[in-house]
Design a protein around this motif. Sequence first.
Motif, short mmCIF file in Angstrom:
data_model
loop_
_atom_site.label_atom_id
_atom_site.label_comp_id
_atom_site.label_asym_id
_atom_site.label_seq_id
_atom_site.Cartn_x
_atom_site.Cartn_y
_atom_site.Cartn_z
N ALA A 68 -2.70 -3.42 2.45
CA ALA A 68 -2.73 -4.11 3.74
C ALA A 68 -3.27 -5.53 3.59
CB ALA A 68 -3.58 -3.33 4.73
N ILE B 52 0.29 -8.29 12.22
CA ILE B 52 -0.09 -7.00 11.63
C ILE B 52 0.26 -6.96 10.15
CG2 ILE B 52 0.53 -4.54 11.55
CD1 ILE B 52 -1.42 -5.11 13.76
N VAL C 238 3.22 4.18 11.57
CA VAL C 238 3.86 2.95 12.03
C VAL C 238 4.10 3.01 13.54
CG1 VAL C 238 5.96 1.54 11.90
CG2 VAL C 238 4.91 2.43 9.81
N VAL D 177 -5.09 -1.23 8.33
CA VAL D 177 -4.32 -2.18 9.12
C VAL D 177 -5.16 -3.43 9.33
CG1 VAL D 177 -3.10 -2.61 11.29
CG2 VAL D 177 -3.13 -0.29 10.33
N TYR E 270 -0.51 2.07 3.45
CA TYR E 270 -0.70 3.53 3.48
C TYR E 270 -0.44 4.08 2.09
CZ TYR E 270 0.81 8.42 4.07
OH TYR E 270 0.99 9.78 3.92
N VAL F 129 0.87 2.30 15.26
CA VAL F 129 0.54 0.88 15.26
C VAL F 129 1.37 0.16 16.31
CG1 VAL F 129 0.61 -1.26 13.91
CG2 VAL F 129 -0.16 0.86 12.83
N ARG G 287 -5.14 -7.23 11.43
CA ARG G 287 -4.47 -8.03 12.45
C ARG G 287 -5.06 -9.43 12.42
NH1 ARG G 287 -2.86 -6.76 18.80
NH2 ARG G 287 -1.02 -8.12 18.72
N PHE H 284 -0.03 -3.82 7.05
CA PHE H 284 -0.20 -2.37 7.01
C PHE H 284 -0.17 -1.87 5.58
CE2 PHE H 284 1.79 1.83 6.79
CZ PHE H 284 1.19 2.57 7.81
N VAL I 139 -3.67 5.13 16.06
CA VAL I 139 -3.50 5.24 14.61
C VAL I 139 -4.41 6.32 14.05
CG1 VAL I 139 -3.53 4.00 12.42
CG2 VAL I 139 -2.91 2.78 14.52
N VAL J 273 -5.16 4.91 5.18
CA VAL J 273 -4.37 3.91 5.88
C VAL J 273 -5.29 2.76 6.27
CG1 VAL J 273 -4.67 5.01 8.16
CG2 VAL J 273 -2.74 3.46 7.77
#
Length: 398
Positions: free
Chosen positions: A287, A366, A389, A34, A370, A392, A36, A368, A14, A32
């Motif tokens: 996110a 996940i 994407v 992310v 952006y 990821v 998890r 996300f 990423v 960006v």
Amino acid sequence: MNVDGTVAEGFEPVGAAFLRNFETLGEQGAAVAVYRDGRKVVDLWGGVKNATAADGTGTGGDGEDAAPWEHGTAQIVRSATKGVAAAALLLLAQRGELDLDAPVGHYWPEFKARGKERALVRHVLAHRAGVPVLDRPLTPAEAADPDVTAAAVAAQTPAWEPGTDHGYHAQTYGWLTAELVRRVTGRSIGTWIAEEIAGPLGLDLWVGLPAAEADRVGRVAPIEAPATGGGLRLRPKRAVSEAYADPSSLTRRAFAAITPQPDENDPAYRAAELPASNGVATADALARFYASLTGEVDGVRLFTPRSVALARTEQSAGPDRVLVVHTRFGLGYMLHGSASPLLDEGSFGHPGRGGSLGFADPGSGIAFGYVTNGFRKSVTADPRAQALVRAVRESVGR
């Protein structure tokens, strides 16, 4: 190009993709994030806060154009706001305050006019309500007045019988969701989101930007498309181009429901509550919001499993009467497909015209987000977002 932030082990692709966006895809400033399983694994930002148009217009001067994008820089996310507006309706349904199978007119009697009495709340969320256009477009000032927008949508004759087909409600989606929230709760949708979503989660996300936060928001500007798109087709199909060029098409009219096109850098526009198009957020906020829909984030979870199922169970699919291409929608969210590739089957979220994207993928845990200041004409599959994407997807082995 300086890129700052952190990347957890395993998510290095990423970081590499984010840097390549600046090197090969014309990125000027972006971020960006992310998550998890409720834990942040990517938090990156880079470039400049204020984009400069390809023709050199919109420059700020006095060094403003060179101001770096910082941690906490926010940006207008356009239609990615729709995913937050959808959460408001689904949360009201989850709490028993709104019936998704009730007619819209049950809460908003004026909406029954001109053949819309059978339009259901779920039709609004699935872009099946039949009112993607207004016979008389609204000015930017009118679009910011909830009484004017509610009256305009209620008086509109549907373009098709509600519930029988689908077409992207580019601007009217915001007025529909906002008025339902106002009728049910007595609060504006911007206030409701601030108090019920952004506040509990600590999100830097607003529908109706407060004056005190204005300095955090970067300037957007149109930028040229690169020669190549990182593996994605950059030129739209001829049918799509023709639809946007035809003043009588549903496509052109849906996106022109506010005319003239508002200046997204105007403080008055940013302060308006337009939940289809003018939300302001950081990448982390997008996110984190999606992470809270499918799991717990610092003790807060917004959606029950049933609400997640509603969000990602297909309600509309096939040729979109507005976007022309094949689209898929759950209740309030775009689903993974050719028009809007997300992480995998089962992902749900929403892109913003010009680049921004937020989504969740329950199967991998996940979430996300952006955001970018460089506006492109893409509606659903910007090559910069898609490069991230894919990275990821590589990171999680999907």
